[in-house]
Design a protein around this motif. Structure first.
Motif, PDB file in Angstrom:
ATOM      1  N   LYS A   1       6.722  23.244  26.311  1.00  0.00           N
ATOM      2  CA  LYS A   1       8.181  23.371  26.297  1.00  0.00           C
ATOM      3  C   LYS A   1       8.692  23.532  24.875  1.00  0.00           C
ATOM      4  O   LYS A   1       9.608  24.308  24.624  1.00  0.00           O
ATOM      5  N   ALA A   2       8.098  22.789  23.950  1.00  0.00           N
ATOM      6  CA  ALA A   2       8.506  22.896  22.551  1.00  0.00           C
ATOM      7  C   ALA A   2       8.212  24.299  22.015  1.00  0.00           C
ATOM      8  O   ALA A   2       9.035  24.876  21.295  1.00  0.00           O
ATOM      9  N   LEU A   3       7.062  24.841  22.377  1.00  0.00           N
ATOM     10  CA  LEU A   3       6.710  26.184  21.930  1.00  0.00           C
ATOM     11  C   LEU A   3       7.648  27.219  22.536  1.00  0.00           C
ATOM     12  O   LEU A   3       8.074  28.153  21.857  1.00  0.00           O
ATOM     13  N   ALA A   4       8.021  27.031  23.800  1.00  0.00           N
ATOM     14  CA  ALA A   4       8.966  27.950  24.447  1.00  0.00           C
ATOM     15  C   ALA A   4      10.324  27.913  23.742  1.00  0.00           C
ATOM     16  O   ALA A   4      10.960  28.947  23.531  1.00  0.00           O
ATOM     17  N   ALA A   5      10.777  26.720  23.361  1.00  0.00           N
ATOM     18  CA  ALA A   5      12.041  26.600  22.639  1.00  0.00           C
ATOM     19  C   ALA A   5      11.963  27.280  21.275  1.00  0.00           C
ATOM     20  O   ALA A   5      12.904  27.948  20.845  1.00  0.00           O
ATOM     21  N   LEU A   6      10.827  27.096  20.589  1.00  0.00           N
ATOM     22  CA  LEU A   6      10.635  27.764  19.297  1.00  0.00           C
ATOM     23  C   LEU A   6      10.659  29.281  19.456  1.00  0.00           C
ATOM     24  O   LEU A   6      11.236  29.992  18.643  1.00  0.00           O
TER      25      LEU A   6
ATOM     26  N   ALA B   1      -3.483  26.572  30.320  1.00  0.00           N
ATOM     27  CA  ALA B   1      -2.534  27.558  29.770  1.00  0.00           C
ATOM     28  C   ALA B   1      -1.718  27.021  28.596  1.00  0.00           C
ATOM     29  O   ALA B   1      -0.668  27.562  28.273  1.00  0.00           O
ATOM     30  N   THR B   2      -2.195  25.963  27.942  1.00  0.00           N
ATOM     31  CA  THR B   2      -1.512  25.445  26.762  1.00  0.00           C
ATOM     32  C   THR B   2      -1.624  26.468  25.635  1.00  0.00           C
ATOM     33  O   THR B   2      -2.719  26.912  25.296  1.00  0.00           O
ATOM     34  N   VAL B   3      -0.477  26.840  25.080  1.00  0.00           N
ATOM     35  CA  VAL B   3      -0.434  27.849  24.024  1.00  0.00           C
ATOM     36  C   VAL B   3      -0.630  27.176  22.669  1.00  0.00           C
ATOM     37  O   VAL B   3       0.093  26.252  22.312  1.00  0.00           O
ATOM     38  N   ALA B   4      -1.611  27.658  21.909  1.00  0.00           N
ATOM     39  CA  ALA B   4      -1.867  27.136  20.564  1.00  0.00           C
ATOM     40  C   ALA B   4      -1.134  27.954  19.507  1.00  0.00           C
ATOM     41  O   ALA B   4      -0.720  27.424  18.472  1.00  0.00           O
ATOM     42  N   TRP B   5      -0.984  29.258  19.762  1.00  0.00           N
ATOM     43  CA  TRP B   5      -0.369  30.162  18.787  1.00  0.00           C
ATOM     44  C   TRP B   5       0.150  31.386  19.530  1.00  0.00           C
ATOM     45  O   TRP B   5      -0.457  31.849  20.499  1.00  0.00           O
TER      46      TRP B   5
ATOM     47  N   ARG C   1      -0.978  36.030  22.423  1.00  0.00           N
ATOM     48  CA  ARG C   1      -0.822  34.596  22.709  1.00  0.00           C
ATOM     49  C   ARG C   1      -2.214  33.993  22.837  1.00  0.00           C
ATOM     50  O   ARG C   1      -2.995  34.414  23.675  1.00  0.00           O
ATOM     51  N   ILE C   2      -2.530  33.013  21.995  1.00  0.00           N
ATOM     52  CA  ILE C   2      -3.814  32.314  22.073  1.00  0.00           C
ATOM     53  C   ILE C   2      -3.578  31.021  22.844  1.00  0.00           C
ATOM     54  O   ILE C   2      -2.748  30.202  22.449  1.00  0.00           O
ATOM     55  N   GLN C   3      -4.299  30.878  23.954  1.00  0.00           N
ATOM     56  CA  GLN C   3      -4.086  29.720  24.816  1.00  0.00           C
ATOM     57  C   GLN C   3      -5.393  29.231  25.414  1.00  0.00           C
ATOM     58  O   GLN C   3      -6.397  29.927  25.375  1.00  0.00           O
TER      59      GLN C   3
END
Length: 166
Positions: free
Chosen positions: A6-11, A119-123, A112-114
């Motif tokens: 969620k934090a990555l989506a907000a970013l 499916a956790t996105v790292a970058w 997208r590196i996950q």
């Protein structure tokens, strides 16, 4: 892990807005617009597989060429690329799109590196370039090389900021 997604989506949403504001009317000012997002944590290097965002493109010649260029960049950064039917825990999901046509087009490469398991996105990053649409396979290859090199330069890059890479 769900909170980090969620934090990555907000970013990503914030960066998209910032990217729109920094495009100076959408004109190429001599460089590639690059936006990268990550949580500031170390990104583990290991085995990774490059896959298209659209699974129907997996066996296309266009994706084979695009995937090879992304594999080269990931290898340079310390990953071991899994090929064939290998299923690695890390996956680089890749999309190349072009909007417009004729003299002026917007080309965008996103990666997208996950983790495959959850499916956790790292970058995540995108590189955009506005200019003439590639007229030949050689021009398309040069465009993809330019976008990929810009996207992965100084990896992982500053998160949430759109920069111009010349």
């Amino acid at each position: 892990m769900k909170n980090s997604g969620k934090a990555l989506a907000a970013l990503l949403a914030a960066a998209c807005l910032a990217g729109c504001q920094s495009m100076s009317g959408g004109r190429d000012e001599g460089g590639v617009q690059v936006t990268r997002l990550h949580l500031g944590q170390a990104i583990a290097r290991g085995e990774i597989r490059v896959e298209p965002a659209d699974p129907s493109q997996a066996s296309s010649l266009d994706f084979a060429e695009l995937g090879a260029r992304i594999e080269r960049e990931l290898s340079r950064l310390g990953w071991t690329v899994a090929r064939g039917n290998a299923r690695s825990e890390q996956v680089a999901v890749v999309r190349l799109s072009q909007m417009g046509g004729g003299e002026t087009a917007m080309s965008e490469l996103s990666v997208r590196i996950q983790r495959r398991s959850d499916a956790t996105v790292a970058w995540e990053g995108r590189a955009q370039l506005q200019g003439a649409a590639p007229a030949s396979p050689a021009e398309r290859a040069a465009l993809v090389d330019r976008l990929a090199e810009a996207l992965f330069r100084d990896f992982p890059g500053e998160s949430g900021r759109t920069i111009r890479v010349r």
